[in-house]
Design an enzyme around this catalytic site. Structure first.
Site, short mmCIF file in Angstrom:
data_model
loop_
_atom_site.label_atom_id
_atom_site.label_comp_id
_atom_site.label_asym_id
_atom_site.label_seq_id
_atom_site.Cartn_x
_atom_site.Cartn_y
_atom_site.Cartn_z
N TRP A 55 0.82 -1.21 0.00
CA TRP A 55 0.00 0.00 0.00
C TRP A 55 0.85 1.26 0.00
O TRP A 55 0.34 2.37 -0.10
CB TRP A 55 -0.96 0.00 1.19
CG TRP A 55 -0.33 -0.33 2.50
CD1 TRP A 55 0.24 0.54 3.36
CD2 TRP A 55 -0.22 -1.63 3.08
NE1 TRP A 55 0.70 -0.13 4.46
CE2 TRP A 55 0.42 -1.46 4.31
CE3 TRP A 55 -0.61 -2.91 2.69
CZ2 TRP A 55 0.71 -2.54 5.16
CZ3 TRP A 55 -0.32 -3.98 3.53
CH2 TRP A 55 0.32 -3.78 4.75
N GLU A 80 -5.64 0.58 5.58
CA GLU A 80 -5.82 1.16 6.92
C GLU A 80 -6.85 0.37 7.74
O GLU A 80 -6.67 0.16 8.93
CB GLU A 80 -6.23 2.63 6.82
CG GLU A 80 -5.12 3.56 6.40
CD GLU A 80 -3.97 3.58 7.39
OE1 GLU A 80 -4.18 3.32 8.58
OE2 GLU A 80 -2.83 3.85 6.96
N TYR A 111 -12.21 -9.63 13.43
CA TYR A 111 -12.93 -8.35 13.52
C TYR A 111 -13.76 -8.14 12.25
O TYR A 111 -13.56 -7.18 11.50
CB TYR A 111 -11.95 -7.19 13.72
CG TYR A 111 -11.26 -7.20 15.04
CD1 TYR A 111 -11.90 -6.76 16.19
CD2 TYR A 111 -9.95 -7.66 15.16
CE1 TYR A 111 -11.27 -6.78 17.41
CE2 TYR A 111 -9.31 -7.69 16.38
CZ TYR A 111 -9.97 -7.24 17.50
OH TYR A 111 -9.33 -7.25 18.70
#
Ligand code: SF4
Length: 493
Positions: free
Chosen positions: A54, A67, A112
């Protein structure tokens, strides 16, 4: 830069450093100090920066994905997932058009899962509200699900070189040590100060580089334990290092008390279908599919404890740790048997009493459901779904930890008996025809009206592993496999 420009910049810096709080160290008021800090940091970063995928792009979409993936996840892990994700969804439009199940599938293992759900929703919003153009202002970015002040600052500074500060765990720790900040960094006043400092220190240009350099220093040199101060390019600016207190900073807030829950998951069968619920917005694991699950009220939980206290304690199936909140148990669930779902299609006929070999000898499980539990679950199901069920046996008990919770989840099998009476049905319009309809797949309409739906086993099998229902089905099935293996080995001996 001309002398005049330099002077103007120093003045502007000074104006910013006279910020809202008196906690700012005196050194920060010296423009030379701040300039020296920036220079040292940027030149270190130019030499030492890691080559990460990235960092080879200015595409805000790719930077955003990275991110989000990097939240709570180690960089080497993210690299693999990032490249695979970008190959599957190279643009924000491609992500917006994707099926959520596919997005979650590519996220499997990162944990998550809420992050993936929100990323997907935000991509759809960028397409619908911004015509597919990536937003370029903080205000616009903050409208998107899953984007907060830090992520907005990171995207805008890295992709567009806008002068936006960032503050996350690594940089909070770094600032706390540089400033020898004596308070826990999580408090509101600390956050106000640190955000302010993060803004003051920004250079005029190369802001993205500077922010990445701060994060890189925090994650590779200024480590949470045993910071590598001898290699640190800014050690001469670090007040904690000068005082020899870097190991003691940042100060931690007292840990919150752990809450303990006893839950029951109910696997309701009706022919070749099971009853699932799409978890509503605002709840943990929102958007994912789960079996109906209820938290026992304290008095019933106490009663269960008491009933089981005379029996030997069941072994913990999963290690208690700071589990990822979107999973039941990430590592065990992803590959409990190597091919965890291979036998899910046989679930209706292959669900004997589940006892793994590990737990069989010490298990407090019973083949039947205690009457108080049966009564509670029957009433809850009737009230919440309008269907009548009869819990028939306990399948397994899973214990897991999720950050601040410890959960003991009892898993019961139940039979479908019928619908509740007409008066109740009319108050819940979603429970009539839809519940009776054959579930060939997951009906998106289930998102409205309670989110309950009958689902065929083939659809259950196709759910991403992030869904609690699929994961639990695998655990139950795995327990069964282990029990069968245990019996076979007992027969041999
Ligand atoms: Fe962190 Fe040590 Fe560098 Fe200070 S000197 S910023 S404590 S690594």
């Amino acid at each position: 830069m001309s002398k005049n420009e330099d002077g103007k910049r120093a003045k502007a810096d000074d104006a910013r450093s006279t910020g809202p709080t008196g906690d700012i160290p005196a050194c920060w008021r010296q423009p030379e100090w701040r300039q020296g800090f920036r220079r040292r940091l940027l030149s270190w970063f130019a030499r030492q920066r890691r080559d990460l995928p990235w960092r080879r792009t200015k595409d805000p979409y790719a930077i955003w994905v990275s991110e989000i993936m990097l939240q709570q996840t180690q960089t080497p892990t993210v690299v693999r997932y990032f490249e695979r994700f970008l190959a599957a969804f190279p643009t924000v439009e491609a992500l917006a058009q994707a099926d959520q199940a596919e997005v979650l599938r590519l996220w499997e293992g990162l944990g998550y899962y809420r992050r993936a759900v929100l990323l997907h929703q935000a991509a759809q919003k960028i397409v619908s509200d911004f015509g597919g153009q990536f937003p370029k202002t903080v205000e616009q970015l903050l409208q998107l699900p899953g984007i907060g002040r830090y992520t907005a600052g990171a995207i805008l500074s890295i992709a567009f070189d806008q002068r936006r500060p960032i503050l996350e765990a690594n940089t909070s720790r770094l600032w706390a040590r540089l400033l020898a900040y004596p308070e826990p960094v999580g408090s509101a006043s600390a956050q106000r100060l640190l955000w302010y400092m993060a803004e003051c220190i920004l250079p005029r240009r190369r802001v993205g580089q500077f922010n990445q350099a701060l994060m890189e220093l925090g994650s590779t040199v200024c480590l949470p334990r045993q910071p590598r101060c001898r290699e640190c390019p800014v050690s001469r600016f670090c007040l904690a290092f000068q005082k020899g207190i870097q190991e003691n900073l940042p100060r931690q807030r007292p840990k919150p008390a752990i809450e303990f829950y006893q839950e029951a998951a109910l696997i309701v069968r009706h022919n070749d279908r099971v009853f699932l619920r799409r978890i509503a917005e605002g709840e943990r694991w929102a958007g994912l599919w789960d079996f109906p699950r209820f938290t026992f009220p304290p008095e019933l939980a106490d009663q269960l404890d008491h009933m089981q206290s005379s029996a030997p304690k069941q072994a913990w199936l999963f290690p208690l740790s700071s589990e990822q909140p979107s999973t039941i148990s990430q590592d065990r669930a992803d590959s409990p048997t190597g091919n965890p779902l291979s036998s899910c299609a046989r679930l209706p006929t292959a669900w004997p009493v589940r006892r793994s070999r590990k737990t069989a000898s010490s298990s407090a499980l019973t083949d039947t459901v205690p009457p108080v539990v049966e009564d509670f679950l029957t009433r809850q199901m009737r009230a919440d779904t309008g269907i009548l069920v009869r819990p028939v046996r306990q399948l397994t008990t899973i214990r897991y930890a999720v950050t601040r919770y410890r959960v003991c989840m009892h898993c019961y099998e139940a039979e479908y008996v019928g619908l509740a009476d007409q008066a109740e049905k009319t108050t819940k319009p979603w429970e009539g025809a839809r519940l009776e309809r054959s579930g060939d797949g997951l009906d998106q309409a289930a998102q409205s009206g309670g989110g309950f739906q009958w689902v065929g086993l083939d659809a259950l099998e196709k759910l991403p592993m992030s869904s609690p229902a699929r994961k639990l089905a695998c655990f139950v099935q795995t327990s069964s496999v282990n029990a069968l293996k245990g019996k076979a080995s007992q027969r041999r001996t």
